[in-house]
Design a protein around this motif. Structure first.
Motif, PDB file in Angstrom:
ATOM      1  N   GLU A   1      -3.584   5.123  -8.328  1.00 26.74           N
ATOM      2  CA  GLU A   1      -4.906   5.406  -7.790  1.00 26.74           C
ATOM      3  C   GLU A   1      -5.370   4.325  -6.822  1.00 26.74           C
ATOM      4  OE1 GLU A   1      -7.575   6.227 -11.020  1.00 26.74           O
ATOM      5  OE2 GLU A   1      -6.214   7.732 -11.849  1.00 26.74           O
ATOM      6  N   THR A   2      -5.007   3.076  -7.100  1.00 29.42           N
ATOM      7  CA  THR A   2      -5.404   1.963  -6.243  1.00 29.42           C
ATOM      8  C   THR A   2      -4.247   0.984  -6.108  1.00 29.42           C
ATOM      9  OG1 THR A   2      -6.218   0.598  -8.069  1.00 29.42           O
ATOM     10  CG2 THR A   2      -7.816   2.102  -7.052  1.00 29.42           C
TER      11      THR A   2
ATOM     12  N   LYS B   1       0.835  -1.208   0.000  1.00 29.07           N
ATOM     13  CA  LYS B   1       0.000   0.000   0.000  1.00 29.07           C
ATOM     14  C   LYS B   1       0.868   1.256   0.000  1.00 29.07           C
ATOM     15  CE  LYS B   1      -4.325  -1.415   2.136  1.00 29.07           C
ATOM     16  NZ  LYS B   1      -5.234  -1.202   3.279  1.00 29.07           N
TER      17      LYS B   1
END
Length: 131
Positions: free
Chosen positions: A49-50, A40
């Protein structure tokens, strides 16, 4: 296996995703807490974005920059090209006013040409065309 479904148009989800098919399949992996946190963190640092977008990009093309970084590089390149066009336009107006081509104007044109060639080479060596 599911039959592939084509998107109405690539990039529908609002990102620079150019896949022409809907993503219907899943790949699941198990990670520990520290690995998940690190993945992450890397996705955020690299401005994806993800996390899914980051993992997909790294799996398909290791070392790929985020679409946001690519877009920013393209904007910077376009800005430089625009400035070069403005300079060329000013030189053309100067020459059209009846002034003869002097060494300073010629030097500026050569510098613009060299800069344009440098941008083209950078665009060719960058995987996505961003300089």
């Amino acid at each position: 296996m599911k039959e592939p479904i084509k998107k109405k148009k690539p990039g529908q989800a609002g990102s620079d995703d150019t896949s022409e098919f809907l993503r219907q399949d899943r790949i699941e992996i198990r990670v520990n807490h520290h690995e998940k946190k690190r993945i992450k963190q890397l996705a955020m640092e690299k401005e994806f974005e993800t996390v899914a977008q980051y993992v997909r990009c790294q799996a398909m093309k290791p070392g790929t920059e985020s679409p946001n970084a690519q877009r920013q590089a393209q904007y910077a390149c376009m800005h430089q090209l625009n400035r070069m066009g403005t300079n060329i336009n000013q030189i053309a107006r100067h020459l059209n006013s009846g002034v003869k081509l002097d060494d300073e104007v010629l030097l500026t044109l050569v510098q613009i040409m060299e800069h344009a060639e440098m941008l083209c080479k950078a665009a060719e060596t960058t995987p996505t065309g961003a300089a």
